[in-house]
Each structure stands twice: as structure tokens, then as C-alpha cells.
Design an enzyme around this catalytic site. Structure first.
Site, PDB file in Angstrom:
ATOM      1  N   SER A   1     -10.460   0.103   6.633  1.00 16.38           N
ATOM      2  CA  SER A   1      -9.752   0.239   5.358  1.00 16.38           C
ATOM      3  C   SER A   1      -9.125  -1.043   4.828  1.00 16.38           C
ATOM      4  CB  SER A   1      -8.671   1.315   5.475  1.00 16.38           C
ATOM      5  OG  SER A   1      -9.280   2.587   5.468  1.00 16.38           O
TER       6      SER A   1
ATOM      7  N   SER B   1      -9.925   2.266   2.490  1.00 17.06           N
ATOM      8  CA  SER B   1      -8.976   2.974   1.640  1.00 17.06           C
ATOM      9  C   SER B   1      -7.974   2.067   0.923  1.00 17.06           C
ATOM     10  CB  SER B   1      -8.205   3.984   2.490  1.00 17.06           C
ATOM     11  OG  SER B   1      -7.393   3.295   3.440  1.00 17.06           O
TER      12      SER B   1
ATOM     13  N   LYS C   1       0.862  -1.188   0.000  1.00 18.22           N
ATOM     14  CA  LYS C   1       0.000   0.000   0.000  1.00 18.22           C
ATOM     15  C   LYS C   1       0.896   1.235   0.000  1.00 18.22           C
ATOM     16  CE  LYS C   1      -4.041   2.021   2.397  1.00 18.22           C
ATOM     17  NZ  LYS C   1      -4.915   1.968   3.590  1.00 18.22           N
TER      18      LYS C   1
END
Lengths: 502, 486, 95
Positions: free
Chosen positions: B165, B141, B66
Site C-alpha cells: 500500500s 491503498s 493518511k
């Protein structure tokens, strides 16, 4: 109209821990290049987290105890938000809601007590240098551990403001938690001053003079503000609540255009650091490491040392600790707790007492400290490495026994500090310098006889016998010369007199 | 996940992964592809294996990172304009641990800028598409990471979970996603969103892979003073069960001697699983509630007990969350000012403009909303009414979970009220977007672990996921028990 | 509670944002909605409830006072800034 000034002082003390409050970089940036003492944490890269320095907690406990403060067992850190390049994180990590140091007091030499509201740990800010079209940012000072000491508004004169700041400085230096180097901003003072008509209940509007870094500027700025505000009030004008700056050169304070009043710091508990929950035992163990404080010396040395001499010496913790060792050898002192506590160190756990017969020694050595050591231009470097208590005690003894004249005593005393001579022992140094007085009567009589046998002394001998007292001095001089100055003049005169009275 | 057998080389695995990444380019999964770096590392590992040298537990395994994890490979941008151009000189602890075991990062994945969002639409690089329906959101997210695993580009991907997320995009894309206990994995070197709720976790295709990653990444870190001493690998995971009314442990070790993949030698039986009545209403999509019922039946059939729980405080979790988190967000994002790194607005003759322009141009609208809400709830006059009140509500939520876990071993709930929604459907309605998190945020406020477990598909073929929740430090049990839901 | 234009401007100032008129209107609406939602907490009785700021059972976590080499030194850090001079970061003048 007469006004009563009410003054409160906030003092920032930089702690002399080896590393910063939240990162493992060198905390002593004095004389180092810009940004050479900066970690990714101080630089506030994304994802960097504070790493609390445990030594700062210990230092806070000592600083608190030095001010007779309560140590709060439960404390934590908070964030204080503001945007400025000296604050890389965009917030300062401080203790707003639960400070580690609670209420206490500081006693001035005059005996006046100033109450401490609280004191807390926080990180210092970086440094900006301004040029006409730009500024340069140096993060070396970012998150140097600070203790902010907040006094109650107990001060009512510029002199007490000065004395309070100086006493704080002494307390912190004796506690060994700061280098106390005012020139390098190790201690900085913000003074809040308000005036109210004498006798009136409520306080006037206060102005704050920020960032004073000497006791003298504290005193001058305070008296200036008192004058300025009295004038305003006399003219029926209002004092504006504002932050003011002090110019040492112009000797005046000036209002600073700042958002201060509008500022909203949005304090928030620091989520990256666990809370501090100290045990009573921990606080007691750490408090016990507090060295002797000025009050201890004042009570112990009241007879042995003249008050004004003592007040001078109290500015030098290492000298006071040396006197403490001399007074009672069990009192092994150590200036900075950055080095681990030496074996035998007792701190305040044992009351300082002057052992029998040591008073005269303390008196002599303390006088030598003020009149000789502090007058010496090398004193600064000498202070870092003092001779042993044993050597100093021996020096006092030799002086007592008249083996050293007062001049010789001073000469040998200085040599004890001399890197070349150091550690050889007082007697040996005195011998090497040939300063030991000849007190052996037998030996003296021989010398006297030699001198009396000399033709050039015959006239003087006759004159003395004829009752001319003063010529004795000439004869003593001759003997001294013969003895190369080692003879004890008193003893010599005694021998001469009974020789000539025969 | 290991390639101890020499049948396939690390270079092959990495090149395949990179090829797939390019093949799925239009899903907008990656913000950076680590082609040179990854292939170089793969060759080094193959060389080691050829020489018969020891290699790590993840030797040659391609993974996706990420883009809010710091490492010198590629820019770390958190998909935010204000971090464009920032290449980190430091490496996140989690990344260092994975790479030490030989894992190879083939690319950085897209997210909502600074992880502010539940759809990966708030990204400076544009939205990532759902793995099963390109007209729908990936969730967020950590949308990029979830899709990278769902499309089988990589074996696993890292994520961060501040309010859902990891778990929500995992459910939107039919993969496993774990938000560990708070403090289990070091946050050092991960772009902070909300320090008191941020958790580092993973997306995988199987529970066993999740277990392996957790055994590698968890543990205390001197660089993060809010990390727990390693319990994942050391504590007897059994000890966490059975404090449900002091009943005897549920996981029985069949083979004490066996080491790393403990997963293979446990068997769960007769656990108590709670379901939350407060969530069983029309606010939750019918197909999700159906999936939950089916899983409950399955568990019963395997000898587990289903217990209905009432957790009334949970309905305040979202309000508390959207006070506490924006406050910490506003604080943590204060450091982005254009002075020391990243984007700096050029047209600034004076300092005030530098701040204003850089931050106004550098943040996405959702970043600005959260920063301003945070500054609102912290500003003088509102602190007590909002921030302090939320901190107290947080206490009640924690107590409610403690009460629940005195009755049950696990809780099984929906992750989100609905499956993946249409792109653009909620992006302009912040409150509707926040409601996506209504069933996930309470775990972050309480610090308890949650694992998204795939639970079939909708009639239209969208993945469904359920969330398995356990008490603090029960991460390993969650992973074990997830197998019961297969 | 009611959010007025000047409240938005004050929050923008605290946040160091310059907002266009359009932004002021849009954010204003958004913030109103969000604040309305989070104000639901008022219903919840929190008398005699202690606040929780961290969900971390440990306390007194601190390190020893020892200088250690850092992951990135001065040059690597300053290199990240737009402009530096004499080992310091250059910023526009402060008014």
C-alpha cells in the site's frame, strides 16, 4: 435406575493485580463508578494495542504451582471472536492453543484428588445491565486478568463439587493471587454435569450450568441437575446438551435460549502480543514466592490444632500465616503478593515445623482465633491488621503462668486487635486493664491475714475448723474482694487451708 | 527539508501547500484540510524562530497524513462510512513524533476504506486520480498520500503498507515510498488492517528526506509491544551488510563525527544485487522489465554485481497473504459495531439489528469480501486447511529470503506487474486487483523492508518504479543504496 | 471447494452482515473466485514446516504493574458514543 454423575468444573478467578491485563488502569473497580476504570485500549478505539501486564504472568505461575500444575515455558495468546456489547474488541484475548498452566491436581480435605486439565490467562468481559427497552454497558471489568481453571471430569457428587470449588478458592487466596471476594464475582464457576447408568463405559449427554458464584449454589445446582437428569433418563427421555442458568431464589436450573451450540469462535493467534518464553530459572524464582498452602498447615498442625478448628481457620490465610510465624518465627507470611515479598519471607522453601513447646501456644491461639476473634463483630476489619506473633506468644505465656485468668486472656486477646491499644505490648495492656493475677505468696498471705482478722469472717473460720468444708469458698471470695480480683484463687485457698489447720 | 534559514516562513510554506491542495481539489486527494490548525501551528513556529528559540528538525514542514492515523485534528475515518463522525481523543505515536519535530499536517489523505485495495477506488469518498493521468488510478491503498507528494503539494506524506500500500502507489506516481522492517515504527494509533504485516512508512521526493523521517519516527514504543528497540539511529548500519557470505562491509563511513544526516557521508561500492528470475516473464509489463534491465546495467557500471536468484516459494506468497491478512482483517474489524464510536445505523430496535445494519451499511463491498474470507479461513473445519497452511507457507517464504540474503546484499524487483491502470478497470474483479500485489506481499509476510525507487517513465509518460529489498533492519542501507540507482 | 448459498449466509452471520439477494449472488461469485485462487496453496508441500504467526524476533515483552494516567478519560470516550446514560453506553435491548 441408579446413575453415576460425572462432573467437570471450569472456574474463572479474577487476579488482584494493580492494573488490568492489557492496560495501565486500576484493576479494582469495586465500589467505583461505571466506566471509571477504562482506558482507550479497554474501550477498543481503532489502532489501540494490548500492553501485557507482567504481574499477571507471575500470578499465573503462583496459581499453577498452588494446584501442583506444570508451568509451560512456551505459551502465547489467541483471539476468541464473538459479537456482544460486553466485548468491545469483538474478541476476547485468551490462551486457546498454548496455555501457560499445564496439568496438575487439587487435593480435597477428604483426600480425594481432582485432576486439573490446564489453566490459562484471559481478559474478563464488561457488564450489561438490562432494562425493558434498552441495556446499559459498563466496561470497568473489561480485561481484568482472569485465570480459567479447567478440571478433568473427576467429580462424582454434589458435595465433591462444593468441596472442590471451596478448595480452589482457598488455594487461590493462600497463593495471594485474588481478593477471593465471591460476592463481587472474583470467582465464578461453570459446572458440566452428565449422568450414565452405573457401570456403563461411555458418558451421558452433558448440560452446563454457567455462572455460579457461591459454593452453596454449586452444590445445590449440581444436585438439582442430578435429580432432573435422572428423572429424564428414568422416563426414557434424552438430556439436551445445553447451557442452563441457575436461580438461587427458585432453587432450579432453566435452559437458556442461546446460540452456544452454533457458535464458532474462530480462534486465531494474537498478532499484537509477542509469545511468552519463560526460562526454568524465572519459573523457579517466581514459584519460590508461593506462600504456605493448606496442605502444609494440615501436616504441620495435625497435633496442635483440632481438625475442625483447622478447617475453619484455613478459610483465613492471614490467620494461618500468623500461626505459621508463631510455630517457627522464620516463617514470615504475607497474604497478598501485590506488595513485594517481605524480607525473611520463606514461603514453601522451608518446611513448616512446630518448634518445641509451641504446640500449646498454637493450640491456645487457634482456639482464640475461632472462638473469640471470628465471633467478634469487628472481626472483618480486625483481620486486615493482626497483632504481632510476639504479642500473641506473650499472651499465651501469661496464660500458661496463670498471670491471666482464661477470661482475662480472652479480654486481653481482643484488645491486641483494638486500634487504640495495638502495639503497646501484651503485658502493658494487661497491666493497664489490671488483669494480672497476684501470685506473690508473701503479698497474698498479708491479704489473707487482713481478711482473717476481720470480725465478719470469724464465724466462717470456726465453721471450717468444725469441718464445714464449703465455707472455704466464702473466705476465698472475701480475699478475692480484698485483692480487687487480682489474687490467684488457687493460691489463696492453699494459704487459707494451712492457716486454718493450725 | 529544514527552514532554519529565515528566507521562507512556516506560514508561507503551509499557505502555499494549502493553496496547492485546493488547486488540485479535483484529484480527490484529501478527506480533510487542516487550514486553521496548520496555519496556527505555522505561526507558532515562526514566532519561535523569530525569538531565536530552538525548533525541531521538521519545523514548518507541511505534510499529508493518511486518514488511518489517529489524531484530534479532523475526523479519522480510514475513508470508511462506519468511521464517519469519529474524532480521535488520542494521537498515533508516529504523528506525535513528527509533530514534536515541528512538522505541520495540512490535510488527511484518501485511501481504500480500511486500506483494503490497490487503487484507492474502494473509498467512501470516491477514487483519487493518478498524478500523471487523470483517467488512471493513484494506486493504493495510500493513493492520496502518494499523489499529494507527486504533485508537490507537501514535502512528505505518511502511509501504511500491509501488502504494498505504500510501494505500489509510490511507483504509480513516481515518488520514493518505504515500507520499513516490521516493528520499526510504532503501530499505536493507526487503524489496524492486519496486525502481523502492517507497517508505517513514508512517501518522499528524495532518499535523504526518507532517511531524516526514519531517524525521527523509528524506535521502540511502550504502547506497541511489537516494536523493535531503535536500531535505525543506533546500530552501525554497516553491520547489516557483508553477512552476504561473510564478505567485508560495503558502506564505508567517511566522516565518523558528522551526526544527523549520515546520508551525506556514506558511499556504497561493490554490492551484490539479486534479481528474481521467477518474475522475469510475460506476467510483468515489458517496459517495467526493460527499466529493471537498465538499472542493472547502471549498477554494474558503478561496480556492483548482479546475481540471478530463484525464489520458487514466492509464487505462493499471494495465496498465503490473502488467507492470513483477511483473517486478521476480519478480527481487527470486529470492533466496528456502531456501539462506542463512529457510524451507528438508526433503525435498530434490538441489538442484533444494530450490529447487522451498522456493519452492512458501514462497510464497503471489498471490506465485506475480506471479512467474509477471513471468517471462512478461520471457521471450524477450514482453519487447518487454510490459515494454518498459510502460516506454514509463510515460514517457507521467510526461509527463502534468508537464503537469498546470504547470497546478496539487496534484491531489485518490480513493485507491481504494470504501471497505473485505468479507473474502473479492475475494481469489480477482486482477483485481478489482488494480483497487483503479487510482487509486494512477500515482503510483508517476511517482515523485510522494501523501498520503491522511481525508474523513469513509460512511452505514454506513466511513472515506473522498482522495489529495492533488503534483510530485516537494513532500512538505512536501502535508503543509502537507492542513490546508486539515480 | 464449492461455495453454496447457505455457506455465504453462514459467513454473513459470522460477520454480522445482512445481505441483499444481489449481494449474496455477487459476493458468492467473488468468494468462489478468491477461494479458488488461494487454494493454490494445496500444491505447496508444508510437511514438517512450523507455522509462523509473527515476524517479530522478540518475546516476553511485558510492562510493570503500575497505574498510569490514560490519554483519554471516561467523559472523552463516552462522548464518542451515540447515546449514554449514567456514565454508561445505551444500546437497544438484547433479545
Amino acid at each position: 435406575m441408579k446413575y453415576l454423575p460425572t462432573i467437570g468444573i471450569e472456574c474463572h478467578v479474577q487476579l488482584c493485580t494493580k492494573t488490568k491485563l492489557f492496560s495501565e488502569v486500576d484493576n479494582d473497580a469495586r465500589g467505583k463508578e461505571p466506566n471509571s476504570c477504562v482506558s482507550p485500549i479497554d474501550y477498543a478505539l481503532p489502532g489501540m494495542l494490548p500492553r501485557l501486564n507482567g504481574e499477571a504472568i507471575r500470578f499465573a505461575i503462583l496459581a499453577g504451582r498452588a494446584m501442583n500444575c506444570k508451568i509451560n515455558l512456551h505459551s502465547r495468546f489467541d483471539r476468541k471472536h464473538y459479537f456482544y456489547p460486553d466485548s468491545p474488541k469483538g474478541y476476547q484475548i485468551t490462551q486457546f492453543y498454548q496455555p501457560i498452566i499445564g496439568a496438575g491436581y487439587v487435593e480435597l480435605p477428604s483426600g480425594t484428588k481432582i485432576r486439573i486439565e490446564h489453566a490459562h490467562l484471559e481478559g474478563d468481559a464488561g457488564k450489561l445491565t438490562h432494562f425493558d427497552t434498552y441495556s446499559l454497558v459498563d466496561f470497568n471489568r473489561v480485561d481484568t486478568p482472569l485465570i480459567e481453571i479447567v478440571s478433568m471430569p473427576d467429580i462424582h457428587s454434589a458435595k465433591d463439587a462444593h468441596d472442590y470449588c471451596k478448595e480452589l478458592w482457598r488455594l487461590m487466596c493462600h497463593a495471594g493471587v485474588t481478593y477471593g471476594d465471591l460476592y463481587n464475582g472474583n470467582m465464578r464457576f461453570d459446572v458440566n454435569i452428565s449422568l450414565a447408568p452405573e457401570g456403563s463405559k461411555e458418558l451421558g449427554t452433558r448440560a452446563e450450568v454457567k455462572n455460579l458464584n457461591s459454593f452453596r449454589s454449586v452444590e445445590r445446582a449440581t444436585s438439582y441437575e442430578i435429580k432432573r437428569q435422572s428423572k429424564l433418563l428414568d422416563q426414557g427421555k434424552k438430556v439436551v446438551q445445553e447451557t442452563r442458568g441457575w436461580s438461587d431464589a427458585e432453587g432450579k436450573t432453566t435452559g437458556q435460549r442461546s446460540k452456544e451450540e452454533a457458535k464458532d469462535y474462530r480462534y486465531m493467534p494474537e498478532p499484537d502480543l509477542p509469545p511468552i518464553n519463560l526460562s526454568k530459572e524465572f519459573v523457579e524464582t517466581e514459584s519460590a514466592k508461593l506462600p504456605l498452602m493448606p496442605s502444609d498447615y494440615r501436616s504441620a498442625f495435625s497435633d496442635a490444632v483440632k481438625p475442625d478448628t483447622l478447617e475453619i481457620l484455613l478459610d483465613y490465610p492471614q490467620l494461618m500465616q500468623k500461626l505459621g510465624e508463631i510455630a517457627s518465627p522464620s516463617h514470615l507470611g504475607h497474604t497478598s503478593l501485590r506488595s513485594s515479598v517481605p524480607r525473611g519471607f520463606q514461603g514453601r522453601s522451608a518446611k513448616l515445623m512446630v518448634l518445641d513447646g509451641m504446640a500449646s501456644t498454637i493450640s491456645l491461639i487457634s482456639n482464640l482465633f475461632t472462638s473469640v476473634l471470628l465471633a467478634e463483630e469487628k472481626s472483618a476489619e480486625y483481620l486486615n491488621d493482626l497483632p504481632s506473633a510476639k504479642d500473641l506468644i506473650e499472651l499465651a505465656e501469661m496464660n500458661e503462668k496463670k498471670e491471666l485468668s482464661s477470661t482475662a486472656t480472652k479480654e486481653v486477646f481482643l484488645k491486641l486487635f483494638d486500634p487504640q491499644m495495638k502495639g503497646r505490648g501484651t503485658k502493658n495492656i494487661a497491666k493497664e486493664l489490671g488483669l494480672i493475677q497476684e501470685n506473690d505468696l508473701g503479698a497474698l498471705e498479708k491479704i489473707v491475714d487482713v481478711v482473717l482478722a476481720k470480725p465478719e469472717t470469724q464465724k466462717a473460720q470456726n465453721d471450717f475448723k468444725a469441718g464445714e468444708e464449703k465455707v472455704i469458698g466464702f473466705l476465698v471470695g472475701q480475699v478475692m474482694k480484698e485483692s480487687h480480683g487480682k489474687a490467684n484463687p488457687g493460691a489463696v485457698q492453699k494459704i487459707l487451708r494451712d492457716r486454718l489447720s493450725k | 527539508m529544514k527552514i532554519a534559514n529565515k528566507k521562507v516562513t512556516a506560514e508561507r510554506l503551509v499557505k502555499d501547500a494549502l493553496a496547492k491542495a485546493k488547486h488540485f481539489a479535483d484529484y480527490n486527494i484529501f478527506t480533510f484540510l487542516n487550514e486553521e490548525g496548520a496555519i496556527k501551528k505555522a505561526r507558532e513556529i515562526d514566532a519561535k524562530i523569530a525569538k531565536g528559540e530552538k525548533v525541531g528538525k521538521l519545523a514548518g514542514v507541511p505534510y499529508a497524513l493518511k486518514d488511518n492515523f489517529l489524531s484530534p485534528e479532523g475526523e479519522t475515518t480510514a475513508s470508511a462510512h462506519i468511521l464517519q463522525g469519529f474524532t480521535s481523543p488520542v494521537t498515533a505515536t508516529a504523528v506525535a513524533k513528527l509533530e514534536a519535530e515541528g512538522a505541520i499536517m495540512i490535510g488527511r489523505t484518501n485511501l481504500d476504506a480500511f486500506a483494503h485495495g490497490s487503487s484507492t477506488e474502494n473509498s467512501y469518498f470516491g477514487p483519487t486520480l493518478n498524478a500523471f493521468d487523470r483517467e488512471r488510478v493513484a494506486g493504493g491503498s495510500s493513493g492520496g498520500s502518494a499523489v499529494a507528494v507527486a504533485l508537490d503539494i507537501v514535502e512528505f506524506a505518511t502511509g501504511t503498507d500491509t501488502g504494498g500500500s505504500i510501494r505500489q502507489p509510490a511507483s504509480f506516481n513516481g515518488v520514493y515510498g518505504l515500507k520499513p522492517t516490521y516493528g520499526c515504527i510504532s503501530r499505536y494509533g493507526v487503524v489496524a488492517m492486519a496486525s502481523s504485516t502492517d507497517c508505517i512508512g513514508f512517501f518522499t521526493k528524495t532518499p535523504d528526506d526518507m532517511d531524516l523521517l526514519m531517524s525521527i519516527a523509528s524506535g521502540q514504543d511502550s504502547k506497541d509491544m511489537t516494536t523493535l528497540p531503535d536500531y535505525y539511529n543506533t546500530e552501525l548500519e554497516r553491520s547489516h551488510l557483508g553477512h552476504a557470505q561473510g564478505r567485508s562491509p560495503k558502506l564505508t563511513v567517511l566522516d565518523e563525527t558528522s551526526s544527523s544526516s549520515i546520508s551525506n557521508n556514506h558511499k556504497a561500492s561493490g554490492c551484490r544485487v539479486g534479481i528474481i528470475k521467477d518474475f522475469d516473464n510475460d506476467s510483468v509489463d515489458a517496459e517495467i522489465r526493460q527499466a529493471l534491465k537498465e538499472k542493472c546495467e547502471l549498477l554494474k557500471s558503478k561496480g556492483h554485481e548482479i546475481v540471478e536468484l530463484e525464489m520458487p516459494s514466492l509464487k505462493y506468497a499471494l495465496s498465503a497473504y490473502y488467507i492470513i491478512v483477511p483473517a486478521e482483517v476480519a478480527s481487527n474489524l470486529s470492533r466496528y459495531d456502531g456501539i462506542r464510536y463512529g457510524f451507528r445505523s438508526d433503525d435498530s430496535a434490538v441489538l442484533d439489528d444494530l450490529y447487522d445494519h451498522t456493519r452492512s451499511e458501514g462497510f464497503m463491498p471489498e471490506n465485506k469480501r475480506r471479512i467474509m474470507i477471513g471468517n471462512f479461513v478461520l471457521s471450524s473445519g477450514f482453519y487447518d486447511a487454510y490459515f494454518l497452511k498459510a502460516a506454514k507457507a509463510r515460514t517457507l517464504i521467510i526461509k527463502e529470503y534468508e537464503k537469498a540474503f546470504s547470497k546478496v546484499d539487496f534484491i531489485l524487483t518490480p513493485v507491481a506487474p504494470n504501471p497505473a491502470f485505468k479507473l474502473g478497470e479492475k475494481v469489480n474483479d477482486p482477483v485481478a486487483m489482488y494480483l497487483e500485489d503479487v510482487m509486494s506481499v512477500s515482503l510483508n509476510l517476511a517482515g523485510v523492508p522494501g523501498l520503491t525507487v522511481p525508474a523513469g517513465k513509460t512511452k505514454t509518460g506513466l511513472p515506473l518504479g522498482l522495489q529495492l529489498v533488503g534483510p530485516r533492519r537494513s532500512d538505512k542501507n536501502l535508503i543509502e543504496f537507492a542513490k546508486e540507482l539515480k | 471447494m464449492d461455495i453454496k448459498r447457505e455457506d455465504i449466509l453462514h459467513l454473513a452471520e459470522l460477520s454480522e452482515f445482512t445481505l441483499s439477494d444481489a449481494e449474496i449472488d455477487d459476493l458468492g461469485e467473488d468468494l468462489k473466485g478468491i477461494i479458488k485462487y488461494i487454494s493454490q496453496l494445496d500444491e505447496l508441500n508444508t510437511d514438517q514446516v512450523e507455522p509462523t504467526y509473527q515476524v517479530f524476533e522478540m518475546d516476553n515483552v511485558w510492562r510493570e504493574d503500575k497505574i498510569l494516567p490514560q490519554e483519554a478519560e471516561r467523559e472523552m470516550l463516552l462522548e464518542l458514543s451515540k447515546e449514554d446514560q449514567d456514565h454508561q453506553i445505551k444500546v437497544p435491548k438484547v433479545l
